[in-house]
Write an enzyme that holds these catalytic residues in place. Structure first.
Site, PDB file in Angstrom:
ATOM      1  CG  ASN A   1      75.087  63.146 -28.443  1.00  0.00           C
ATOM      2  OD1 ASN A   1      74.612  64.154 -27.699  1.00  0.00           O
ATOM      3  ND2 ASN A   1      75.551  62.095 -27.278  1.00  0.00           N
TER       4      ASN A   1
ATOM      5  CG  ASP B   1      80.581  65.060 -27.618  1.00  0.00           C
ATOM      6  OD1 ASP B   1      81.560  64.855 -27.135  1.00  0.00           O
ATOM      7  OD2 ASP B   1      79.616  65.084 -26.772  1.00  0.00           O
TER       8      ASP B   1
ATOM      9  CG  HIS C   1      84.108  62.046 -27.954  1.00  0.00           C
ATOM     10  ND1 HIS C   1      83.045  61.884 -26.995  1.00  0.00           N
ATOM     11  CD2 HIS C   1      84.926  60.855 -27.506  1.00  0.00           C
ATOM     12  CE1 HIS C   1      83.174  60.997 -26.235  1.00  0.00           C
ATOM     13  NE2 HIS C   1      84.453  60.249 -26.594  1.00  0.00           N
TER      14      HIS C   1
ATOM     15  CG  ASP D   1      80.657  65.713 -21.690  1.00  0.00           C
ATOM     16  OD1 ASP D   1      79.710  65.929 -22.555  1.00  0.00           O
ATOM     17  OD2 ASP D   1      81.502  64.876 -21.920  1.00  0.00           O
TER      18      ASP D   1
HETATM   19  O1  DOR Z   1      80.119  60.931 -20.815  1.00  0.00           O
HETATM   20  C1  DOR Z   1      79.761  61.216 -21.751  1.00  0.00           C
HETATM   21  N1  DOR Z   1      78.434  61.305 -22.160  1.00  0.00           N
HETATM   22  N2  DOR Z   1      80.624  61.782 -22.906  1.00  0.00           N
HETATM   23  C2  DOR Z   1      80.314  62.039 -23.837  1.00  0.00           C
HETATM   24  O2  DOR Z   1      81.003  62.605 -24.798  1.00  0.00           O
HETATM   25  C3  DOR Z   1      78.761  61.813 -24.461  1.00  0.00           C
HETATM   26  C4  DOR Z   1      78.022  62.145 -23.271  1.00  0.00           C
HETATM   27  C5  DOR Z   1      76.550  61.693 -23.510  1.00  0.00           C
HETATM   28  O3  DOR Z   1      76.096  62.186 -24.502  1.00  0.00           O
HETATM   29  O4  DOR Z   1      76.026  60.963 -22.492  1.00  0.00           O
END
Ligand code: DOR
Length: 449
Positions: free
Chosen positions: A101, A158, A185, A311
């Protein structure tokens, strides 16, 4: 480098080894010998046996992180592949899977290729996850076969979960033909949107009920069943009912695996004392109840959850100030994972060897060599890919700058136990604890680069 490390506890989960009082001879980046006593004339010996009453220093294969956000391309102020890899090395990780992402997302064959070029420069081994759907929008699958051929280790949207069950079923089938798992996710976006009627961005929505996770886990498992093939991996599981669903699915013989984060093993809401700013504890999925946290610890211990995954989600300070509802979700985790799990995540003391297994063998079992991971083991004659840590040494989080370009963690100021002293990747020093190293001599032995 030519040194014998004396008095170590050697843990190698894949080889079923957990031995104390070991000598490990490292020469020119290779492990030359591991034994109770290694005698080599003239080779300097570094005695790392602990002071009375303290735990032995541990040498183990480098940790593997299935889940890190390295933000490059597009958000290089938060992290780059190189800074993320440095943070990983400081946390004892030698292999890391970078999520897709980024901006733009890794959702085409060309972008997988570009991501792999960036990854090749990093200090640790960085594997590339490709998105499952174009732009993470959930409608059109990426060129799964092409991305796998280009070197994608796995597929994951995700951060988002906008695909229908049907799209996931098709994605699982296509990924199965490449031998890759699909990492999901599990948060139902429609339910989250309904719980946050005025929020334009589902990613930043603050209300994220347990039911949204349970619905998404249920749906993903149904998709796996409908696919009749494939490997589903559930990311950052956080709610008690999810564990029961995963356990039952495994009992039914479905190929499902799961991960939990250090923060969901160690933190719950309400916080006794809120971090400042309070959105340092904002994360998706959210920190839940103390009971949920305990359920995650038990599920990791008994193997329903296969692996710890950080994560690691770096964000700038600006992204974390202001309104809680508008703040970005996520916290950094690579540099604090080991100590968080050991000191406040229920995996210290006698659980420590199992924690090592869940950070080494667990992630390896999820992805394996077919997806590009290197087998994590302490092979005599092989270039060293390993981590040396002191399970008892304490340090203050944030007491010195992070390797990560970001510092968003609610653990600021916490004194945690468990310190990585040295990380070797392909025989080279990827990380060396130089400040107040609790093991005298390590800096001298490995300081030359
Ligand atoms: O808290 C999160 N931040 N959960 C995720 O699944 C993605 C992530 C992000 O990319 O900042």
């Amino acid at each position: 480098m030519n040194v014998i490390l004396r008095g170590l506890r050697v843990i190698d989960p894949l080889q079923g080894i957990d031995r104390s009082g070991q000598d490990v001879w490292l020469r020119d980046g290779r492990i030359v010998a591991i034994d109770r006593r290694v005698n080599a004339n003239g080779v300097p010996v570094l005695d790392l046996a602990p002071p009375p009453g303290q735990s032995e220093r541990v040498l183990c294969p480098g940790f593997i992180d299935l889940h890190a956000h390295l933000r490059e391309p597009g958000e290089e102020k938060k992290e780059t592949v190189n800074s993320g890899a440095d943070a990983a090395a400081a946390g004892g990780f030698t292999q890391v899977v970078a999520m897709a992402n980024t901006k733009p997302p890794v959702d085409s064959v060309a972008r997988v290729g570009q991501a792999r070029v960036r990854a090749a420069r990093a200090r640790v081994r960085v594997l590339v996850a490709a998105a499952l759907t174009r732009a993470l929008r959930g409608t059109q699958l990426v060129d799964i076969a092409g991305c796998a051929t280009a070197g994608a280790a796995c597929f994951s949207d995700d951060g988002r979960n906008s695909m229908s069950e049907h799209v996931l079923t098709e994605g699982l089938r296509a990924a199965a033909r490449t031998g890759r798992p699909v990492l999901v996710h599990p948060e139902d976006e429609a339910m989250i949107a309904a719980s946050n009627p005025d929020m334009p961005s589902v990613v930043r929505c603050p209300e994220r009920p347990v039911e949204a996770e349970v619905a998404a886990v249920t749906s993903a498992l149904r998709a796996l069943e409908a696919a009749g093939t494939g490997h589903l991996h559930l990311q950052h599981v956080s709610a008690t009912p999810s564990v029961d669903l995963i356990r039952q699915a495994k009992e039914r013989g479905l190929q499902v695996t799961a991960e939990v984060t250090p923060h969901h093993l160690s933190m719950w809401q309400p916080f006794e004392e809120e971090p400042d700013p309070v959105s340092l504890r904002k994360v998706n999925p959210p920190l839940r109840s103390e009971l949920d946290r305990a359920a995650m610890v038990h599920a990791l211990r008994d193997g329903v959850i296969d692996a710890v995954a950080t994560d690691h989600a770096p964000h700038t300070a600006e992204d974390k100030v202001g309104d809680y509802a508008d703040a970005a979700p996520g916290m950094i985790g690579l540099e604090t994972a080991l100590s968080t799990c050991l000191s406040i995540g229920g995996m210290g003391g006698d659980w420590m060897p199992l924690l090592v297994a869940r950070m080494v063998a667990g992630p390896y079992a999820v992805l394996g060599e077919g997806c590009g991971l290197r087998r994590p083991h302490l092979g005599v004659g092989d270039p060293a890919n390993c981590t040396l840590f002191d399970p008892d040494a304490t340090w203050t989080i944030g007491g010195r700058p992070f390797r990560s370009l970001s510092s968003n963690t609610p653990l600021h100021g916490f004194e945690l136990r468990g310190r990585v002293l040295l990380t070797l990747v392909d025989g080279g020093v990827a990380y060396l604890e130089t400040q107040e190293s609790p093991a005298a001599g390590v800096v001298e032995a490995f300081g030359e680069r």
